[in-house]
Write an enzyme that holds these catalytic residues in place. Structure first.
Site, PDB file in Angstrom:
ATOM      1  N   ASP A   1       1.240   8.342  16.681  1.00 30.14           N
ATOM      2  CA  ASP A   1       0.788   7.076  16.433  1.00 30.14           C
ATOM      3  C   ASP A   1       0.689   6.203  17.516  1.00 30.14           C
ATOM      4  O   ASP A   1       1.539   5.909  18.439  1.00 30.14           O
ATOM      5  CB  ASP A   1       1.663   6.433  15.367  1.00 30.14           C
ATOM      6  CG  ASP A   1       1.683   6.960  13.937  1.00 30.14           C
ATOM      7  OD1 ASP A   1       0.485   7.239  13.567  1.00 30.14           O
ATOM      8  OD2 ASP A   1       2.580   6.799  13.174  1.00 30.14           O
TER       9      ASP A   1
ATOM     10  N   MET B   1     -12.919  -4.459  23.465  1.00 30.14           N
ATOM     11  CA  MET B   1     -11.919  -5.232  23.415  1.00 30.14           C
ATOM     12  C   MET B   1     -10.794  -4.731  24.222  1.00 30.14           C
ATOM     13  O   MET B   1     -10.370  -3.607  23.960  1.00 30.14           O
ATOM     14  CB  MET B   1     -11.379  -5.308  21.896  1.00 30.14           C
ATOM     15  CG  MET B   1     -12.404  -6.116  21.166  1.00 30.14           C
ATOM     16  SD  MET B   1     -12.145  -5.742  19.248  1.00 30.14           S
ATOM     17  CE  MET B   1     -12.735  -4.009  19.072  1.00 30.14           C
TER      18      MET B   1
ATOM     19  N   GLY C   1       6.790  12.117   6.902  1.00 24.93           N
ATOM     20  CA  GLY C   1       8.109  13.138   7.061  1.00 24.93           C
ATOM     21  C   GLY C   1       8.726  12.749   8.411  1.00 24.93           C
ATOM     22  O   GLY C   1       9.901  12.895   8.662  1.00 24.93           O
TER      23      GLY C   1
ATOM     24  N   ARG D   1      -3.435  15.145  14.773  1.00 28.64           N
ATOM     25  CA  ARG D   1      -4.261  14.191  14.433  1.00 28.64           C
ATOM     26  C   ARG D   1      -3.619  12.788  15.220  1.00 28.64           C
ATOM     27  O   ARG D   1      -2.586  12.716  15.554  1.00 28.64           O
ATOM     28  CB  ARG D   1      -4.577  13.592  13.149  1.00 28.64           C
ATOM     29  CG  ARG D   1      -3.425  13.505  12.212  1.00 28.64           C
ATOM     30  CD  ARG D   1      -3.553  13.049  10.661  1.00 28.64           C
ATOM     31  NE  ARG D   1      -2.483  12.725  10.157  1.00 28.64           N
ATOM     32  CZ  ARG D   1      -2.249  12.123   8.966  1.00 28.64           C
ATOM     33  NH1 ARG D   1      -3.328  11.542   8.703  1.00 28.64           N
ATOM     34  NH2 ARG D   1      -1.265  11.950   8.561  1.00 28.64           N
TER      35      ARG D   1
ATOM     36  N   SER E   1       4.408   4.083  -4.912  1.00 34.76           N
ATOM     37  CA  SER E   1       4.400   2.468  -4.778  1.00 34.76           C
ATOM     38  C   SER E   1       3.654   2.090  -6.320  1.00 34.76           C
ATOM     39  O   SER E   1       3.462   2.950  -7.047  1.00 34.76           O
ATOM     40  CB  SER E   1       3.014   2.159  -3.840  1.00 34.76           C
ATOM     41  OG  SER E   1       1.790   2.860  -4.025  1.00 34.76           O
TER      42      SER E   1
ATOM     43  N   GLU F   1       0.375   3.723  -6.717  1.00 37.11           N
ATOM     44  CA  GLU F   1       0.440   5.266  -7.101  1.00 37.11           C
ATOM     45  C   GLU F   1       0.811   5.188  -8.699  1.00 37.11           C
ATOM     46  O   GLU F   1       0.698   6.392  -9.409  1.00 37.11           O
ATOM     47  CB  GLU F   1       1.516   5.996  -6.308  1.00 37.11           C
ATOM     48  CG  GLU F   1       0.849   5.911  -4.842  1.00 37.11           C
ATOM     49  CD  GLU F   1       1.791   6.220  -3.694  1.00 37.11           C
ATOM     50  OE1 GLU F   1       1.277   6.291  -2.626  1.00 37.11           O
ATOM     51  OE2 GLU F   1       3.112   6.091  -3.918  1.00 37.11           O
TER      52      GLU F   1
ATOM     53  N   LEU G   1       7.507  -2.205  -4.278  1.00 36.27           N
ATOM     54  CA  LEU G   1       6.464  -3.120  -4.917  1.00 36.27           C
ATOM     55  C   LEU G   1       6.219  -4.175  -3.756  1.00 36.27           C
ATOM     56  O   LEU G   1       5.667  -5.425  -4.078  1.00 36.27           O
ATOM     57  CB  LEU G   1       7.051  -4.097  -5.953  1.00 36.27           C
ATOM     58  CG  LEU G   1       7.694  -3.081  -7.164  1.00 36.27           C
ATOM     59  CD1 LEU G   1       8.506  -3.866  -8.157  1.00 36.27           C
ATOM     60  CD2 LEU G   1       6.477  -2.159  -7.833  1.00 36.27           C
TER      61      LEU G   1
ATOM     62  N   GLY H   1       9.632  -6.644  -4.278  1.00 32.01           N
ATOM     63  CA  GLY H   1      10.940  -6.022  -4.384  1.00 32.01           C
ATOM     64  C   GLY H   1      10.770  -4.623  -4.698  1.00 32.01           C
ATOM     65  O   GLY H   1       9.752  -3.948  -4.165  1.00 32.01           O
TER      66      GLY H   1
ATOM     67  N   ASP I   1       8.653   4.811   4.587  1.00 31.79           N
ATOM     68  CA  ASP I   1       9.402   5.870   5.126  1.00 31.79           C
ATOM     69  C   ASP I   1      10.682   5.428   5.375  1.00 31.79           C
ATOM     70  O   ASP I   1      11.672   6.190   5.463  1.00 31.79           O
ATOM     71  CB  ASP I   1       8.581   6.251   6.312  1.00 31.79           C
ATOM     72  CG  ASP I   1       7.122   6.844   6.130  1.00 31.79           C
ATOM     73  OD1 ASP I   1       7.035   7.360   5.067  1.00 31.79           O
ATOM     74  OD2 ASP I   1       6.384   6.677   7.009  1.00 31.79           O
TER      75      ASP I   1
END
Length: 311
Positions: free
Chosen positions: A13, A27, A40, A89, A185, A188, A222, A226, A253
């Site tokens: 990342d 930019m 993970g 990736r 979530s 989901e 959520l 919450g 995570d």
């Protein structure tokens, strides 16, 4: 107690900031950061931040895979690596200072082979511990039932299986009924239900998964509303913890990692759930892909942070 985090589709990342996002023009970015990432991996990073020493199974390939392993080597994590033919990736996150918005670019990753999937299964089968946390997307080439097979292995070895994924892999694993805790979530859970859910519907669908034996516990995050926990004793609703938000990256995570860490240290499920909510809020306070800070988690959890909560 020992925890194995599974990252079959890890990333490197890279985050940075820019004054204003615009097409065509070059930019100039600043404040670039680089972290090991993917569901993970982030779970393992959070557990390590809290003082644990988790095991982490990754698929790693190419020059980017070597870089990922190099980054992880500096962390208190026991790394289990399956080397694959494709390259690991790289994902990008750019924060726009003018608007406070963040833009996230996440490639799907390289294909893996059936043989590489089986090597990952063999690595999971060797684990003898307390929790396996399978988090994140599956790489291309991995069958939808990959996590379902891992849940079977965990059950056969007396290991609690925790799942945080989406789409077909989520549905396939829940059909097995070998899950200790699943963290969808709201979106989901709505996909699983096949309909939009209001508050009552949210509670009903979460409890339905518990009653049908698909998962012993269901923790639904959520965002600003919450989270809820459904389990054998019913539904627990925890309000949002309002903090100064810098990035949403890694909040889910952080929730999962902190929850499992506290369970592994003797906390009750209710305590661990509330601790996970605190970790998700703490993650939102950090920029880019930095994840949560240990002191922030405990300050929020123990009520020492000067932030309001709302029902």
């Amino acid at each position: 107690m020992t925890i194995l985090a599974v990252a079959l589709n890890p990333t490197i990342d890279i985050s940075s900031e820019v004054q204003h996002v615009q097409p065509t023009h070059k930019m100039r970015t600043s404040l670039q950061e680089r972290h090991a990432g993917g569901g993970g991996v982030n779970v393992a990073r959070v557990i390590a931040k809290l003082g644990g020493r988790p095991e982490l199974l990754i698929l790693s390939g190419g020059a980017t895979g070597a870089l990922l392993e190099e980054i992880l080597a500096d962390l208190p994590i026991t790394l289990r690596t399956v080397h694959v033919g494709g390259s690991t990736r790289i994902a990008f996150m750019v924060y726009e200072r003018d608007t406070g918005q963040e833009y996230r670019f996440v490639p799907e990753g390289a294909d893996i082979t059936a043989d590489e999937v089986e090597k990952a299964m063999a690595a999971v089968a060797k684990f003898r511990g307390d929790y396996i946390v399978a988090s994140g997307s599956l790489p291309r080439g991995a069958p939808d039932d990959t996590y379902a097979r891992m849940s079977d292995i965990a059950a056969a070895n007396g290991v609690r299986f925790v799942l945080d994924t989406s789409g077909a892999p989520l549905r396939a694993t829940l059909e097995k009924g070998q899950v200790f805790l699943v963290k969808p979530s709201l979106g989901e859970l709505e996909t699983l239900a096949g309909r939009k859910l209001d508050e009552a519907g949210l509670r009903d669908e979460a409890m339905k998964l518990v009653r049908e034996g698909r998962s012993q516990y269901v923790a639904v995050t959520l965002g600003r509303e919450g989270a809820i926990l459904a389990g054998p004793n019913g539904v627990l609703r925890v309000p949002a913890i309002h903090v100064p938000v810098k990035s949403a990256v890694g909040a889910g995570d952080s929730f999962v990692g902190a929850l499992v860490w506290l369970l592994s240290n003797g906390g009750t499920m209710e305590e661990a759930f509330r601790f996970g909510v605190a970790a998700g809020a703490a993650a939102a306070m950090t920029p880019g892909t930095e994840l949560c800070h240990r002191d922030d988690i405990f300050a929020i959890y123990e009520g020492r942070a000067a932030y309001d909560t709302e029902a």
